[in-house]
Design an enzyme around this catalytic site. Sequence first.
Site, PDB file in Angstrom:
ATOM      1  N   HIS A  51       0.828  -1.033  -0.113  1.00 31.85           N
ATOM      2  CA  HIS A  51      -0.035   0.087  -0.006  1.00 31.85           C
ATOM      3  C   HIS A  51       1.007   1.312  -0.083  1.00 31.85           C
ATOM      4  CE1 HIS A  51       0.816   0.637   4.294  1.00 31.85           C
ATOM      5  NE2 HIS A  51       0.889  -0.633   4.477  1.00 31.85           N
ATOM      6  N   CYS A  75       1.046  -2.561   6.397  1.00 30.62           N
ATOM      7  CA  CYS A  75       1.758  -3.875   6.406  1.00 30.62           C
ATOM      8  C   CYS A  75       3.072  -3.441   5.559  1.00 30.62           C
ATOM      9  CB  CYS A  75       0.893  -4.843   5.394  1.00 30.62           C
ATOM     10  SG  CYS A  75       1.633  -6.481   5.127  1.00 30.62           S
TER      11      CYS A  75
END
Length: 458
Positions: free
Chosen positions: A421, A434
């Site tokens: 992301h 993450c």
Amino acid sequence: MDCGATADSFPRTSVHLSPSVANLGDLREGDIHRQGETAVQTLKTSAIVVLMMTVLYGAYVSMTTPPDALPPGLQSALVESENSEFGDGLPADFADFGIETGIPERASEMSMASDMLSSPGQGDSRADALPPFGGEPAGIEGSAEPPSFQFSDVDVDTELPPTASRLPAVAEGTSVAIAPEPGREYPSTGNSFSLPDPAEAADIASPPAAPEVSPQDTAADMESDAAAAGLANAIATADRQYQEDRRREALATLSLFYETPNLTSEQREQLLSRLDPLARDVIYSSEHLLEEPHRVGGNETLMDVAKKYDVPWQLLANINGISDPVTVLPGTDLKVVRGPFRADVDLANQEMTLFLGDLYAGRFPVGIGSDPAPRSGSYTIQEKKSAKTYYDMSGNPVPPGNPRNPYGSMWIDLGQGISLHGSPVADQATDQGCISIAGNYSKDVFGILSEGSSVTIR
């Protein structure tokens, strides 16, 4: 007598031939056969006689032919003296033949020579005593000839001058004590002797122990040296290819060494300083260095072209400078690359590297979060979104565009809860979520990776 008797009145006498007369032809054949055998025996006897005469003649010639004359120098040296012995020793000429006189310097050392050696006969000559050339030397066991030299002519009773000696004369059967001369100074060597220390002697005798090197370390060093040598050759080759405007070949040459382990920081810097500009020119520029240009057909959109080459349409739009992916003029030549791309995430170095096949295609810094923490393994991109709602640890939703939303403007699902992301910060990755990529770079990654691309986390 009755003369008128007829022939028929005479008695008839029968004549019978004897068997020997009847077999006269057989007798003649036997005589011829015996005569042939006699002739053959005569020829054999003649051949044997001729052979024996030849052998006898050869023996006669060998016995009567005189031997070859000796060399002139040797003949003069072998002239007999009146008593068939050398009066004054061997001639000096014998040194030319490599023959030593054999006479010792001190005759007193041969006091037993006359008892041990017998005198030669009066009729013997020195020439007869020498062995023939190539024959058995005289004096060897089994030879009847006398030795070539004897010591009978040496007078052992001749008094020789005594050998000079610094020792005092000592009569036989007595002993004399030897003491230093009084008043004479004997110089000292000036050296003192002492036994060495055993510990020091052991240190001197034993070389220093070599450092222990494990086979694993040796193998690693050899592999590192080989990799360094290979990288140096690859850099030289790539530089030459770049000068020849063969940039694609140069990129392929150096891409093989990107994942080489144990590179030093200097070697890695040399490698990346060439890979980054080559990837920019070969892959992301508008130059057609990978594929032939694609000419847009009638009613063909940029999405159609991107699907054909298995890349996102955003990548082709960025490379070719197209703002409207739907309206593309037919006949336009587009720069295309054949995908899909793949990604490799290095958690330790916090870096993600992209590859197009075997070609290096750029790298991006990443941030490692714990919501959830990424796990090593191979993944496949399942879904891509430019905006995604984030749920914090308490389960509260954080909408896209909110500074507290760590996804930013990109969210790529890898499955198993793992994702790539963006970041709410434009030039920096975040440690939330993450695997985060800086906001400015996330749009590029979103346009490069497509659904179905493989991602390896290690």
